[in-house]
Design an enzyme around this catalytic site. Structure first.
Site, short mmCIF file in Angstrom:
data_model
loop_
_atom_site.label_atom_id
_atom_site.label_comp_id
_atom_site.label_asym_id
_atom_site.label_seq_id
_atom_site.Cartn_x
_atom_site.Cartn_y
_atom_site.Cartn_z
CD GLU A 1 -26.93 37.14 31.29
OE1 GLU A 1 -26.67 36.87 32.48
OE2 GLU A 1 -26.06 37.44 30.45
CG HIS B 1 -29.98 41.91 29.79
ND1 HIS B 1 -29.07 42.91 30.04
CD2 HIS B 1 -29.34 41.04 28.96
CE1 HIS B 1 -27.94 42.66 29.39
NE2 HIS B 1 -28.08 41.54 28.73
CG HIS C 1 -27.40 43.62 24.37
ND1 HIS C 1 -26.89 42.60 23.60
CD2 HIS C 1 -27.46 43.13 25.64
CE1 HIS C 1 -26.65 41.53 24.38
NE2 HIS C 1 -27.00 41.83 25.61
CD GLU D 1 -38.58 61.84 30.23
OE1 GLU D 1 -38.14 62.01 29.09
OE2 GLU D 1 -39.61 61.19 30.47
CG HIS E 1 -23.50 42.79 28.51
ND1 HIS E 1 -23.11 41.52 28.86
CD2 HIS E 1 -24.74 42.64 27.96
CE1 HIS E 1 -24.05 40.66 28.53
NE2 HIS E 1 -25.05 41.32 27.97
P1 13P Z 1 -29.70 34.65 26.08
O1 13P Z 1 -29.94 34.43 24.61
O2 13P Z 1 -29.21 33.42 26.78
O3 13P Z 1 -30.90 35.28 26.76
O4 13P Z 1 -28.50 35.69 26.22
C1 13P Z 1 -28.57 36.96 25.64
C2 13P Z 1 -27.83 37.99 26.41
O5 13P Z 1 -28.10 39.16 26.25
C3 13P Z 1 -26.80 37.56 27.40
O6 13P Z 1 -26.42 38.62 28.21
ZN ZN Z 2 -26.83 40.58 27.28
#
Ligand code: 13P
Ligand code: ZN
Length: 273
Positions: free
Chosen positions: A115, A138, A140, A168, A209
């Protein structure tokens, strides 16, 4: 100073581990990047060994010659604290902002997160607006992802629903939250869509995602991700109990809150329901 003793490296490792402990980083899920300050670069420069120049996959001219600490592609957040030199790396960008090279880390091979285009394009947008922004994260986040299956994928719906679930929230993210529809991850196209939203927001949801957060430092950025995800968790719990709310925070309540907490809440999110 040893590379791993530098405060910014320690802060990065701690944040990665905090995310792992929250359960947001199954396997290699998620990635983190930090735009390193010039004085921090100098404090560890003696440890650099420069690799080959590689294409970023997009162009970020505003980040010419900047250095970033980033997680490696396919690397597990749970290993960052145990084997940082194997899991993360520091990269340098070239003058044009088209190529990067590894200057430290990933000692057993590998490359920065897949990413990287999204991270760097988000850094570029944020830096142009506010030089103090340095962290892109980023994750999940389970409950945010769950909500992308049941709520309309609209900025105004996600913003208002998340604001309503915890008082908040409008103070922590007064600009709101953007939503990217499902797209193939890892490329330039999703990076363009995400960085477009980052012009307006500090949070962007990737449908089915996860989420991207931007901030000035590790505490603010982790705190932002944590606050939004916790709010999503409350919404998931509420929706599991019954499909509607008996009472909630109203549009006028938000206007009162904005006054006392000195934040501007855009009227586009204070629609009548
Ligand atoms: P990477 O292991 O390449 O960072 O990818 C993980 C991910 O969350 C892709 O969206
Ligand atoms: Zn991801």
């Amino acid at each position: 100073m040893r590379f791993l003793e530098a405060e910014f490296v320690q802060g990065f490792i701690r944040m990665a581990n905090d995310g792992w402990e929250q359960g947001w980083h199954e396997r290699n899920g998620g990635n983190l990047s930090y735009r390193v300050r010039p004085e921090e670069v100098e404090s560890v420069r003696e440890h650099f060994t420069c690799g080959e120049w590689q294409s970023i996959g997009t162009t970020v001219p505003e980040l010419s010659k900047e250095y970033f600490l980033v997680t490696g592609s396919g690397k597990y957040f749970r290993n960052v604290i145990l084997k940082p030199e194997d899991s993360i790396c520091m990269i340098e960008l070239d003058e044009a902002g088209e190529n990067y090279r590894i200057v430290w880390g990933l000692v057993n091979g590998g490359r920065p997160t897949s990413e990287l285009p999204s991270h760097l394009m988000n850094h570029e947008v944020k830096r142009l607006k506010n030089e103090n922004y340095r962290v892109i994260y980023h994750a999940h986040t389970t409950n945010i992802i769950a909500l992308t299956f049941v709520l309309p994928l609209e900025d105004k719906v996600f913003t208002r629903e998340l604001w309503e679930m915890a008082t908040e929230c409008p103070v922590v993210f007064p600009d709101g939250v953007g939503v990217v529809p499902w797209m193939v991850p890892g490329g330039r196209e999703i990076a363009v869509a995400t960085s477009e939203l980052m012009k307006k927001y500090d949070l962007a949801i990737w449908a089915h995602h996860g989420m991207f957060a931007a901030g000035e430092d590790f505490d603010l950025t982790f705190g932002l991700m944590h606050t939004a995800e916790k709010s999503a968790e409350i919404l998931v719990k509420m929706l599991s109990m019954r499909p509607d709310k008996l009472q909630t925070i109203t549009a006028d309540n938000f206007r009162d809150l904005a006054k006392d907490f000195h934040v501007t809440l855009p009227e586009e999110f204070l629609y009548e329901k």
